[in-house]
Motif scaffolding. Structure first.
Motif, short mmCIF file in Angstrom:
data_model
loop_
_atom_site.label_atom_id
_atom_site.label_comp_id
_atom_site.label_asym_id
_atom_site.label_seq_id
_atom_site.Cartn_x
_atom_site.Cartn_y
_atom_site.Cartn_z
N THR A 178 0.87 -1.18 0.00
CA THR A 178 0.00 0.00 0.00
C THR A 178 0.90 1.22 0.00
O THR A 178 2.14 1.09 -0.04
CB THR A 178 -0.97 0.01 1.19
N ASP A 179 0.33 2.40 0.04
CA ASP A 179 1.12 3.63 0.00
C ASP A 179 1.96 3.75 1.28
O ASP A 179 1.41 3.84 2.39
CB ASP A 179 0.17 4.83 -0.11
N PRO A 180 3.30 3.76 1.16
CA PRO A 180 4.16 3.87 2.36
C PRO A 180 3.95 5.16 3.13
O PRO A 180 4.32 5.23 4.31
CB PRO A 180 5.58 3.80 1.78
N ARG A 181 3.37 6.16 2.51
CA ARG A 181 3.10 7.42 3.20
C ARG A 181 1.93 7.27 4.18
O ARG A 181 1.76 8.09 5.08
CB ARG A 181 2.81 8.54 2.21
N VAL A 182 1.13 6.23 3.99
CA VAL A 182 -0.02 5.98 4.86
C VAL A 182 0.31 4.90 5.90
O VAL A 182 -0.09 5.01 7.06
CB VAL A 182 -1.26 5.56 4.02
N VAL A 183 1.05 3.88 5.48
CA VAL A 183 1.39 2.78 6.37
C VAL A 183 2.91 2.64 6.42
O VAL A 183 3.54 2.32 5.40
CB VAL A 183 0.76 1.45 5.90
N ASP A 184 3.48 2.85 7.60
CA ASP A 184 4.94 2.75 7.75
C ASP A 184 5.46 1.37 7.39
O ASP A 184 6.57 1.23 6.88
CB ASP A 184 5.35 3.09 9.20
N GLY A 185 4.67 0.34 7.65
CA GLY A 185 5.13 -1.02 7.41
C GLY A 185 4.85 -1.54 6.01
O GLY A 185 4.99 -2.75 5.76
N ALA A 186 4.46 -0.67 5.10
CA ALA A 186 4.21 -1.11 3.73
C ALA A 186 5.48 -1.75 3.15
O ALA A 186 6.59 -1.28 3.37
CB ALA A 186 3.78 0.06 2.86
N ARG A 187 5.30 -2.83 2.41
CA ARG A 187 6.43 -3.63 1.95
C ARG A 187 6.45 -3.69 0.41
O ARG A 187 5.42 -3.80 -0.23
CB ARG A 187 6.29 -5.05 2.53
N ARG A 188 7.67 -3.59 -0.12
CA ARG A 188 7.81 -3.70 -1.57
C ARG A 188 7.55 -5.14 -1.99
O ARG A 188 8.07 -6.09 -1.40
CB ARG A 188 9.21 -3.28 -2.02
N LEU A 189 6.73 -5.31 -3.03
CA LEU A 189 6.42 -6.63 -3.54
C LEU A 189 7.46 -7.04 -4.57
O LEU A 189 7.71 -6.30 -5.52
CB LEU A 189 5.03 -6.65 -4.19
N PRO A 190 8.08 -8.21 -4.43
CA PRO A 190 9.04 -8.64 -5.45
C PRO A 190 8.37 -8.98 -6.77
O PRO A 190 8.96 -8.86 -7.83
CB PRO A 190 9.69 -9.89 -4.82
N ARG A 191 7.08 -9.41 -6.68
CA ARG A 191 6.37 -9.83 -7.88
C ARG A 191 4.87 -9.62 -7.68
O ARG A 191 4.35 -9.74 -6.58
CB ARG A 191 6.65 -11.31 -8.16
#
Length: 413
Positions: free
Chosen positions: A181-194
């Motif tokens: 999700t948007d990292p600006r909204v959720v600190d724990g947002a994670r980059r998806l490898p795929r």
């Protein structure tokens, strides 16, 4: 030796310094033995500047001339990047859309690609050149310059990758991939490898701004692997490709998307009879207003309340149309609400996992958020809520589905 299509957006080429940095990156790929076609946008702010000039002349500029004007922004970037590559000893050749012959229809300012003549590109690639192509533009069958609409450079890159049968289409931007999700909204947002084409298409249509929807549709149709990467940071980015067969290892939910650009309209006390939905939505469609979520409630007195959502910018026009419909149908009242938002959970894993909807609704109930409307597809559940609860909802759902955690590798068990 592999053929790669790379696309750099406006912020990536927003200054001479950044164009030099892009040239360094492209030169490294060339030295590594890759054939390269590089698609570039106009320098950041340039397209808006050109549009502003047009509006100083005409309140509603002639579409054909607007295309001629705004297409020059990308041509500036192609020439500058080609010069920067030449300075590094890399043979490069710039092309605008008409020189490549990216053939489009004649819908100025929002043209669609029909075909690409790739003969000249292949000849230049065979000669060892890096090809630098102006994104966002093409030419119709009468030789008129056309443009593909905002974000059209993504579509140009994907279309070229499909035509040239490239190994991969790399989209360089100011983020290092697609996030849960948007990292600006959720600190724990994670980059998806795929992520799959279907998931990315849903994420894009639900509000994620990483990629243009048309580009994702094009990539999925022609099976062009897309990779989202940061222009000036190293990293693997996010690969967008076909769904793999190992559904057992597919996370149930890939991400949480949201959209603030929502407004709701309700027409109350409509006669419950065949064709009433068409009598309401037909005039809305005739006004070129797109409808999203639709809900119809039937009352005991054989009347119905009909509710639907539109983009917030279309609300005044939609309300005017619906007021006329109210009179024609002898309906009781028209109500509108521009303080709503849409939140969606997206994931191909929904196909093989039950209970996603109940988990979503429970997570929202736990933080006191009321759901106004619901819509679903095979891999998506969307809800309409009050806008003031949007960020709370996104954080609650992200936590409930544990999207901050790396998925377990079930194949290693």
């Amino acid at each position: 030796m592999s053929l790669i299509v790379q696309k750099f957006g406006g912020t990536s080429v927003g200054s001479i310094e950044r164009i030099e940095q892009v040239a360094d990156k492209v030169a490294r790929f060339k030295r590594d033995g890759h054939d390269l076609v590089v698609v570039v946008s106009a320098m950041s702010g340039e397209t808006n500047r050109l549009i502003g000039l047009a509006h100083e002349i005409q309140a509603q500029p002639v579409p054909r001339e607007m295309d001629v004007l705004v297409s020059t922004g990308e041509q500036v970037t192609t020439a500058l990047l080609s010069m920067a590559l030449a300075k590094r000893g890399v043979s490069a050749k710039s092309y605008n859309g008409s020189q490549v012959r990216i053939l489009t229809d004649d819908a100025h300012t929002k043209a669609r690609i029909r075909e690409i003549d790739d003969a000249r590109l292949h000849a230049d690639l065979d000669a060892g050149n890096v090809i630098v192509v102006a994104g966002f533009q093409g030419v119709d069958e009468n030789g008129n310059i056309t443009t593909l609409g905002r974000g059209g450079s993504d579509t140009t890159a994907v279309a070229l990758a499909a035509a040239l049968k490239a190994q991969e289409c790399q989209i360089y931007t100011d983020v290092d991939g697609v996030y849960t999700t948007d990292p600006r909204v959720v600190d724990g947002a994670r980059r998806l490898p795929r992520i799959t084409f279907e998931e990315m298409l849903e994420m894009a249509s639900m509000g994620s701004k990483v990629l243009q929807i048309r580009a994702v549709e094009f990539a999925g149709k022609y099976n062009v692997p897309l990779r989202v990467l940061h222009s000036f940071q190293e990293g693997p980015g996010t690969l967008i490709a076909l769904e793999e067969d190992d559904a057992m290892e597919t996370p149930t939910i890939a991400g949480i998307a949201f959209n603030r650009d929502e407004a709701k309209l309700t027409i109350l006390g409509v006669p419950d009879m065949p064709g009433v939905a068409h009598k309401i939505l037909g005039p809305i469609g005739d006004a070129n207003i797109e409808v999203d979520v639709i809900v119809q409630n039937i009352a005991e007195d054989n009347s119905t309340d009909f509710t639907f959502t539109v983009s917030r910018g279309d609300l005044p026009r939609a309300e005017a149309v619906l007021t006329e419909v109210k009179t024609q149908l002898s309906a009781r009242e028209v109500r509108s609400d521009s303080k709503i938002a849409k939140v969606s959970v997206v994931g191909v894993g929904m196909r093989s996992h039950a209970g996603v909807a109940s988990q979503m609704f429970a997570a929202l109930a736990d933080v006191g958020i009321n759901i106004q409307m619901i819509t679903t597809s095979e891999i998506k559940i969307s809800v309409i809520i009050e806008e003031k609860f949007l960020e709370l909802a996104v954080r609650a759902l992200h936590s409930s589905f544990e999207l901050d955690k790396e998925p377990e590798d079930e194949s290693a068990a």
